[in-house]
Design an enzyme around this catalytic site. Structure first.
Site, PDB file in Angstrom:
ATOM      1  CE  LYS A   1      -9.781  47.175  13.878  1.00 50.94           C
ATOM      2  NZ  LYS A   1     -11.099  47.048  14.546  1.00 50.94           N
TER       3      LYS A   1
HETATM    4  N1  GLU Z   1     -11.022  44.067  16.540  1.00 49.32           N
HETATM    5  C1  GLU Z   1     -12.385  43.772  17.157  1.00 49.32           C
HETATM    6  C2  GLU Z   1     -13.231  44.648  16.608  1.00 49.32           C
HETATM    7  O1  GLU Z   1     -13.259  45.313  15.567  1.00 49.32           O
HETATM    8  C3  GLU Z   1     -12.014  44.071  18.735  1.00 49.32           C
HETATM    9  C4  GLU Z   1     -11.537  45.298  19.164  1.00 49.32           C
HETATM   10  C5  GLU Z   1     -11.085  45.324  20.754  1.00 49.32           C
HETATM   11  O2  GLU Z   1     -11.512  44.169  21.535  1.00 49.32           O
HETATM   12  O3  GLU Z   1     -10.534  46.076  21.064  1.00 49.32           O
HETATM   13  O4  GLU Z   1     -14.285  45.057  17.471  1.00 49.32           O
END
Ligand code: GLU
Length: 428
Positions: free
Chosen positions: A118
């Site tokens: 993240k």
């Molecule tokens: N931000 C989204 C999540 O928390 C998608 C992450 C992604 O597609 O890599 O799942």
């Protein structure tokens, strides 16, 4: 924006664990139930890499502002790490660490070949111009060139980042690589290697998970009512698709507060209103309630699709819903778990319920690598199959360990990641 615009980040709800601790409380419980080897526990508990960077940006008024940015790789055991980037004034390393670990568990449950990561930048995008946001994004990307890559770490959108931000990331990375590398980021606009169905994917996944849960409960969608907290991409699409399945949406909310209408809210109309006016403020869709009241309102299904720590030890015992489907990441603080369990409320945890986004991100990455793009029904059908399979796996795990869907989900993920870790072995 002057430097003093920045206030100290708001403390987490008094008495609540911070998001990383909240994640660890559940993770610890699941590891104990699974009887995970203590060495592997220590390995999986902490992220493998945490990067904190300074991002200088020349603002439109000529001042130089310096922002703090983060990228945390929780693990890359199942494959390259995957996870979104959020822009928010109160994001910090603890929150990003929690979100990165959740991505690991989410990808394991979804059965996609990714580890978890993240990113975040402490900034207030609502107060920044497009050009300031572009400079911020490009500098953030260039500082992380060694981390990002289609085979190493693949970012995506999260809170307050969108297709345009992903396009800038793709372009910045590609400029340095001296070739177009579409697979370095997902959630891109369709015309530059995005996937059909990606924008709606998280909300569609929430709908699929809700339908699967109702089926287990033996309840028909048309017999249920639902309250949705948050009317961004996830909340609004979840509400729209649930309404299409016959669920009566009795309450919705956004930054302007909540709206309750026991006759049901016309969701397409509310979406139109937000498109025109920026928020639900003054929308004549129901009686005005607060966001707190929305969580406790009379409804069968509650979809928290806003942010972390909304359902806590202090309000959990007042929740009337029988089913909670977590559209957001971490909307339920660990302190709420025992109250919800005592009340027999079924909770479909974030790491299962909102995995539609990363599943279609995986499809996008696959399509970019193939150079061959699927049509929308194809994407949606594959998403439905994978979500339903993930739901069944978690349900079975919860049954086998006689526990909640949340701990069942953690156990399923820990089982998978630890097995792969054992097979790969520890190098060194
Ligand atoms: N931000 C989204 C999540 O928390 C998608 C992450 C992604 O597609 O890599 O799942």
């Amino acid at each position: 924006m002057s430097p003093d615009t920045y206030k100290e980040p708001a403390p987490y709800h008094k008495g609540e664990a911070n998001p990383f601790e909240s994640m660890l409380i559940r993770f610890d419980k699941a590891c104990k139930m699974y009887n995970l080897d203590p060495g592997l526990y220590n390995y999986l508990k902490q992220p493998v890499k945490q990067v904190i960077i300074s991002i200088p940006v020349h603002m439109d008024d000529g001042r130089l502002e310096v922002f703090e940015g983060y990228r945390v790789i929780h693990d890359n055991i199942l494959g390259p790490s995957k996870g979104g980037i959020r822009y928010a004034p109160d994001v910090d390393i603890e929150e990003v660490k929690a979100l990165a670990s959740w991505m690991s568990w989410k990808c394991a449950i979804a059965n996609i070949p990714f580890g978890g990561a993240k990113g975040g930048v402490k900034c207030d995008p609502s107060k920044m111009s497009q050009s300031e946001l572009e400079k911020l994004t490009r500098r953030y990307t260039s500082s992380l060139l060694e981390v990002f890559g289609p085979d190493t770490d693949i970012p995506a959108p999260d809170m307050n980042t969108n297709e345009q931000v992903m396009a800038w990331i793709m372009d910045t990375y590609s400029m340095h690589a001296r070739k177009t590398v579409t697979g370095v980021v997902t959630g891109k606009p369709l015309i530059i290697g995005g996937s059909r169905g990606r924008t709606e994917a998280t909300g569609r996944g929430v709908m699929i998970a809700t339908m699967a849960a109702l089926e287990k409960k033996g309840v028909k969608p048309e017999e249920t009512t639902c309250a949705v907290q948050g009317f961004g991409n996830v909340g609004s699409v979840s509400a729209k698709l649930l309404a299409e399945k016959g669920v009566k949406i009795v309450a919705v909310s956004d930054v302007s507060g909540g709206y309750y209408n026991k006759e049901g809210i016309d969701i397409p109309k509310a979406i139109e209103y937000v498109k025109k006016n920026g928020s639900l403020k003054n929308a004549k869709i129901g009686n005005k309630i607060t966001n707190e009241e929305l969580l406790e309102c009379d409804c069968y299904i509650l979809v928290p699709a806003a942010k972390e720590d909304q359902i806590t030890g202090s309000n959990a015992s007042r929740i009337k819903a029988r089913l909670i489907v977590e559209g957001a990441n971490g909307p339920t603080a660990a302190s709420a778990d025992k109250f919800l369990e005592r009340k027999g409320i079924m909770v479909i945890p974030d790491i299962l319920a909102n995995s539609g986004g990363v599943i279609v991100s995986y499809f996008e990455w696959v399509q970019d690598r193939l150079g061959y793009f699927w049509d929308e029904p194809d994407v949606n059908n594959r998403l439905m199959r994978m979500m339903n399979e993930a739901f069944e796996n978690v349900y079975k795990s919860a049954m086998q360990y006689e526990t909640t869907m949340r701990l069942g989900a953690y156990i399923y993920a820990i089982d998978k990641v630890s097995k792969v870790l054992k097979l790969r072995g520890i190098y060194g």
